[in-house]
Design an enzyme around this catalytic site. Structure first.
Site, PDB file in Angstrom:
ATOM      1  N   GLY A 192      18.600  53.215  32.402  1.00  0.00           N
ATOM      2  CA  GLY A 192      18.558  53.685  33.496  1.00  0.00           C
ATOM      3  C   GLY A 192      18.968  55.395  33.718  1.00  0.00           C
ATOM      4  CB  SER A 203      23.799  53.688  29.717  1.00  0.00           C
ATOM      5  OG  SER A 203      23.526  52.839  30.944  1.00  0.00           O
ATOM      6  CG  ASP A 227      24.625  51.431  41.924  1.00  0.00           C
ATOM      7  OD1 ASP A 227      23.905  51.837  42.318  1.00  0.00           O
ATOM      8  OD2 ASP A 227      24.025  51.811  40.157  1.00  0.00           O
TER       9      ASP A 227
END
Length: 509
Positions: free
Chosen positions: A60, A63, A170
């Site tokens: 992502g 990370s 999220d």
């Protein structure tokens, strides 16, 4: 714990590295992944003493996630997920994510943390590995009962984290892992989490600006590092170039998805605008244009983290007061996807287009009224009717005909299409400068943007039979009632996760 050594390793004909592991089947690892694994071993060398990293399983903006194997003291081999945080992440942000995992994780469908490694500015969070498949791969074969259980367990996880004053920010299928075989669920990735006013997560108070003096992180209690951290990463507060101390809540952190923020400049030919009283209504108030007064105002800053397509209306309109209701909205979008068989349901390139797409489903008049309730003014050049959720979902699923394609399509970004000027967002006491200025255009398209098509077999009748066997011929009204409450445009009246669990749809659970 001991690491199971790699026995042999060779290059395959396709350029992948083939590993033959003692007691394990051969696995192919692409060269670029192999290089990433070697880099991770190099920057966090203590990992090699515990784990054999097998593959990269996720990546992502902030990370990368790796699959690692460790041999336990009793001889068992156990798999773990190793989350390597990008070095630019602020120490307070990293520590806050860890605190969310340790305080709220490990129960109620929330992923826990097993261990943490740190070397200088590299941090690796070790979590239990749960085998799962992406929703996009299984959505066309899910039964209604499966969808019901999925949403039920997601709401359980949200109720749990919301009790600690954690706003996940999220929520999406990729962050709610689902093991279909064993009916296991896990909410992951608290990297964007923020705290409510009464949050129990101390470090979230620093990130949300609830504490004036940030507490030190990674200080006396080191996170299992083998070397001390540089002094620049020991404190939550940071030094600016001018020498002043800046709180983390007021600092903009770099990310891979955004470039540097442009500096504001004023040409010599332009005269500075006069300051306007906050209570003064400008000429363009509640119209579809933007006047010079609005253009000269400082842009409002409000949290807008999250994944496009899952952001709540109050996030899209930059409402400064955002709470746990934004997670509930995202859960509603997921339910909408599962009931309609379309994933992703909303796909927009910017916030204004995303708000337009919401209007096509929930209605423009309802959106305008809801925005007014939380201090925003939204203007639409034409009225968009509110759609019946059952009719919408059954039409998209192919269970009822859509005469002449009359279901209002979701707008997409296509410059070649006939455009309709739509929305402008501003405060009731206008201080917000709309992104991209006036004249934002939204085309009308008949096809849904990058939706997952419904899988059809040899004939339409065969498909209907399979749908009926999965329970899609008898979806109760309670499912669409819950969907309507989750997608309440007004966060003040939107159902909470705790209330949703008491909904009649889950009466037998």
């Amino acid at each position: 714990m001991e690491v199971t050594p790699v026995c042999t390793e060779r290059i395959g004909t396709d350029g992948c590295i083939i590993r033959s592991d003692r007691g394990h089947r051969r696995s192919k690892v692409p060269r670029d992944v192999e290089m990433d694994i070697e880099f991770l071993y190099k920057v966090v060398p203590q990992l090699a003493k515990v784990f054999r990293i097998i593959d990269k399983i996720g990546e992502g903006t902030f990370s990368s996630v790796y699959l690692g194997e460790a041999q336990m003291r009793d001889g068992r081999r156990e798999m773990f997920a190793l989350k390597h945080l990008i070095p630019t992440s602020h120490p307070t942000r990293i520590a806050a994510e860890l605190q969310c995992l340790t305080v709220a994780g490990g129960k109620e469908n929330v992923m826990g943390v097993t261990y943490c490694f740190r070397k200088d500015d590299h941090v690796v969070i070790v979590m239990p590995y749960m085998e799962h498949r992406a929703i996009v791969e299984i959505i066309s074969s899910m039964s209604f009962e499966e969808v019901r259980l999925y949403i039920y367990h997601l709401l359980k996880a949200l109720r749990h984290v919301h009790q600690f004053g954690i706003i996940h920010r999220d929520i999406k299928p990729n962050n709610f892992l689902y093991n279909r075989s064993h009916k296991l669920y896990a909410l992951v990735d608290f990297g964007l989490a923020q705290g409510t006013v009464d949050t129990q997560i101390e470090l979230l108070k620093d990130l949300t600006g609830l504490r004036r003096v940030p507490r030190p992180v990674f200080g006396e209690r080191n996170l299992n590092s083998c070397t001390p951290a540089p002094s620049t990463t020991k404190q939550a507060a940071i030094k600016t170039e001018s020498g002043k101390t800046e709180e983390p809540a007021s600092r903009r952190y770099p990310s891979a998805s955004r470039g540097p923020l442009p500096a504001r400049s004023q040409s010599s030919s332009q005269k500075p605008q006069r300051a306007v009283h906050q209570g003064l209504t400008c000429n363009c108030y509640q119209t579809d244009r933007v006047c010079n007064i609005c253009l000269s105002r400082k842009q409002q800053v409000a949290p807008r983290a999250g994944t496009p397509g899952f952001r709540a209306p109050e996030v899209l309109t930059k409402c400064p007061n955002q709470g746990t209701a934004i997670d509930v909205w995202s859960a509603g979008v997921i339910l909408l996807s599962l009931l309609s068989g379309r994933y992703p349901f909303f796909k927009a390139s910017d916030d204004l287009l995303a708000l337009t797409q919401i209007m096509t489903i929930r209605g423009s008049r309802e959106t305008i009224q809801a925005a007014k309730a939380f201090g925003k003014a939204v203007v639409c050049s034409r009225e968009l009717p509110r759609q019946d959720l059952r009719t919408l979902c059954e039409t998209l699923r192919g269970r009822r005909p859509s005469p002449d394609d009359e279901v209002t399509p979701l707008p997409e970004a296509n410059k070649d299409s006939t455009a309709t000027r739509c929305h402008k967002i501003q405060d009731d006491t206008p201080t917000h400068r709309p992104a991209n200025g006036a004249g934002q255009t939204f085309p009308n398209h008949r096809e849904h943007s990058q939706s997952t098509p419904l899988t059809k077999q040899d004939s339409e009748s065969d498909y209907k039979v399979e749908e009926d066997e999965r329970g899609w011929d008898s979806v109760p009204d309670e499912a669409y009632d819950l969907l309507d409450r989750l997608l309440d445009l007004n966060p003040a009246t939107r159902i909470t996760a705790a209330q949703a669990l008491q909904h009649p749809l889950f009466a037998d659970l």
